[in-house]
Scaffold this motif. Structure first.
Motif, PDB file in Angstrom:
ATOM      1  N   ASP A 146       1.500   4.913  10.771  1.00 27.51           N
ATOM      2  CA  ASP A 146       1.366   3.725  11.618  1.00 27.51           C
ATOM      3  C   ASP A 146       0.463   2.700  10.932  1.00 27.51           C
ATOM      4  O   ASP A 146       0.754   2.293   9.830  1.00 27.51           O
ATOM      5  N   ASP A 147      -0.629   2.338  11.587  1.00 30.27           N
ATOM      6  CA  ASP A 147      -1.548   1.340  11.015  1.00 30.27           C
ATOM      7  C   ASP A 147      -2.787   1.981  10.422  1.00 30.27           C
ATOM      8  O   ASP A 147      -3.818   1.312  10.235  1.00 30.27           O
ATOM      9  N   ASN A 148      -2.717   3.267  10.129  1.00 31.89           N
ATOM     10  CA  ASN A 148      -3.867   3.985   9.600  1.00 31.89           C
ATOM     11  C   ASN A 148      -3.498   4.709   8.314  1.00 31.89           C
ATOM     12  O   ASN A 148      -2.328   4.987   8.053  1.00 31.89           O
ATOM     13  N   CYS A 149      -4.535   5.029   7.564  1.00 30.28           N
ATOM     14  CA  CYS A 149      -4.309   5.797   6.342  1.00 30.28           C
ATOM     15  C   CYS A 149      -5.387   6.874   6.235  1.00 30.28           C
ATOM     16  O   CYS A 149      -6.538   6.665   6.620  1.00 30.28           O
TER      17      CYS A 149
ATOM     18  N   MET B  64       0.842  -1.170   0.000  1.00 31.49           N
ATOM     19  CA  MET B  64       0.000   0.000   0.000  1.00 31.49           C
ATOM     20  C   MET B  64       0.887   1.233   0.000  1.00 31.49           C
ATOM     21  O   MET B  64       1.827   1.332   0.770  1.00 31.49           O
ATOM     22  N   ARG B  65       0.535   2.178  -0.902  1.00 34.00           N
ATOM     23  CA  ARG B  65       1.325   3.402  -1.035  1.00 34.00           C
ATOM     24  C   ARG B  65       0.409   4.618  -1.110  1.00 34.00           C
ATOM     25  O   ARG B  65      -0.773   4.501  -1.444  1.00 34.00           O
TER      26      ARG B  65
ATOM     27  N   PRO C   9     -11.352  14.292   3.881  1.00 35.02           N
ATOM     28  CA  PRO C   9     -10.582  13.073   4.168  1.00 35.02           C
ATOM     29  C   PRO C   9     -10.802  12.582   5.598  1.00 35.02           C
ATOM     30  O   PRO C   9     -11.023  13.386   6.511  1.00 35.02           O
ATOM     31  N   ILE C  10     -10.748  11.266   5.757  1.00 33.17           N
ATOM     32  CA  ILE C  10     -10.898  10.650   7.075  1.00 33.17           C
ATOM     33  C   ILE C  10      -9.798   9.601   7.256  1.00 33.17           C
ATOM     34  O   ILE C  10      -9.237   9.101   6.283  1.00 33.17           O
ATOM     35  N   TRP C  11      -9.536   9.269   8.521  1.00 35.54           N
ATOM     36  CA  TRP C  11      -8.570   8.224   8.843  1.00 35.54           C
ATOM     37  C   TRP C  11      -9.289   6.878   8.903  1.00 35.54           C
ATOM     38  O   TRP C  11     -10.374   6.776   9.464  1.00 35.54           O
ATOM     39  N   MET C  12      -8.668   5.870   8.292  1.00 36.12           N
ATOM     40  CA  MET C  12      -9.197   4.511   8.331  1.00 36.12           C
ATOM     41  C   MET C  12      -8.037   3.555   8.611  1.00 36.12           C
ATOM     42  O   MET C  12      -6.878   3.886   8.354  1.00 36.12           O
ATOM     43  N   SER C  13      -8.369   2.392   9.091  1.00 40.77           N
ATOM     44  CA  SER C  13      -7.357   1.378   9.359  1.00 40.77           C
ATOM     45  C   SER C  13      -6.795   0.855   8.045  1.00 40.77           C
ATOM     46  O   SER C  13      -7.535   0.648   7.076  1.00 40.77           O
ATOM     47  N   LEU C  14      -5.492   0.599   8.021  1.00 39.51           N
ATOM     48  CA  LEU C  14      -4.876  -0.001   6.837  1.00 39.51           C
ATOM     49  C   LEU C  14      -5.497  -1.357   6.519  1.00 39.51           C
ATOM     50  O   LEU C  14      -5.623  -1.737   5.355  1.00 39.51           O
ATOM     51  N   ASP C  15      -5.917  -2.069   7.560  1.00 38.30           N
ATOM     52  CA  ASP C  15      -6.521  -3.390   7.370  1.00 38.30           C
ATOM     53  C   ASP C  15      -7.776  -3.331   6.499  1.00 38.30           C
ATOM     54  O   ASP C  15      -8.127  -4.308   5.841  1.00 38.30           O
ATOM     55  N   THR C  16      -8.452  -2.190   6.499  1.00 38.03           N
ATOM     56  CA  THR C  16      -9.664  -2.025   5.696  1.00 38.03           C
ATOM     57  C   THR C  16      -9.388  -2.305   4.225  1.00 38.03           C
ATOM     58  O   THR C  16     -10.242  -2.816   3.513  1.00 38.03           O
TER      59      THR C  16
END
Length: 138
Positions: free
Chosen positions: A21-24, A1-2, A35-42
């Motif tokens: 960290d673990d969010n994007c 992911m970039r 824009p909003i922050w979401m978990s990278l796992d999403t």
């Protein structure tokens, strides 16, 4: 992911703006939200699309620079000048809102207009997103 990857998740298109960290930080390319922050796992194992596919999905077209009428180009750059200071604070909603307020007062334009220009730019990551609509001569 970039940064700038574009994902399709549940019929919504998201562009990655920043990763921490673990969010994007993402912007929903179909919606009308900031824009909003979401978990990278999403976005794990979620299909990506290219910028060209995004333009197609959104019915946008990039123009050759020499085909853009000078007045439209002037407005495009003026709009970019308005939003440029906000780009440094895109990940901080409080500061971003504060800078939007300052710019709206300085240019005597509504905060909503500034937000719209910002969202358009963030979605396409291209200054041509700020072109005014072309007026049809009668």
């Amino acid at each position: 992911m970039r940064k700038n990857d574009i994902y399709i998740l549940k019929d919504e298109i998201y562009r990655i703006l920043q990763i921490k960290d673990d969010n994007c930080l993402v912007i929903n390319c179909n919606g009308n939200s900031m824009p909003i922050w979401m978990s990278l796992d999403t976005f794990w194992d979620v299909p990506t699309i290219s910028d060209e596919d995004l333009y197609t999905q959104l019915n946008k077209e990039l123009l050759e620079d020499d085909l853009i009428v000078l007045e439209r180009k002037r407005i495009m750059y003026e709009r970019f000048t308005m939003i440029a200071p906000i780009l440094s604070f895109i990940d901080d909603s409080y500061t971003r809102s504060h800078v939007i307020n300052i710019i709206a007062n300085e240019y005597q334009i509504s905060k909503q207009s500034i937000r719209n220009y910002l969202k358009q730019y963030l979605i396409l990551q291209n200054i041509q997103a700020l072109l005014p609509k072309e007026r049809v001569q009668k």
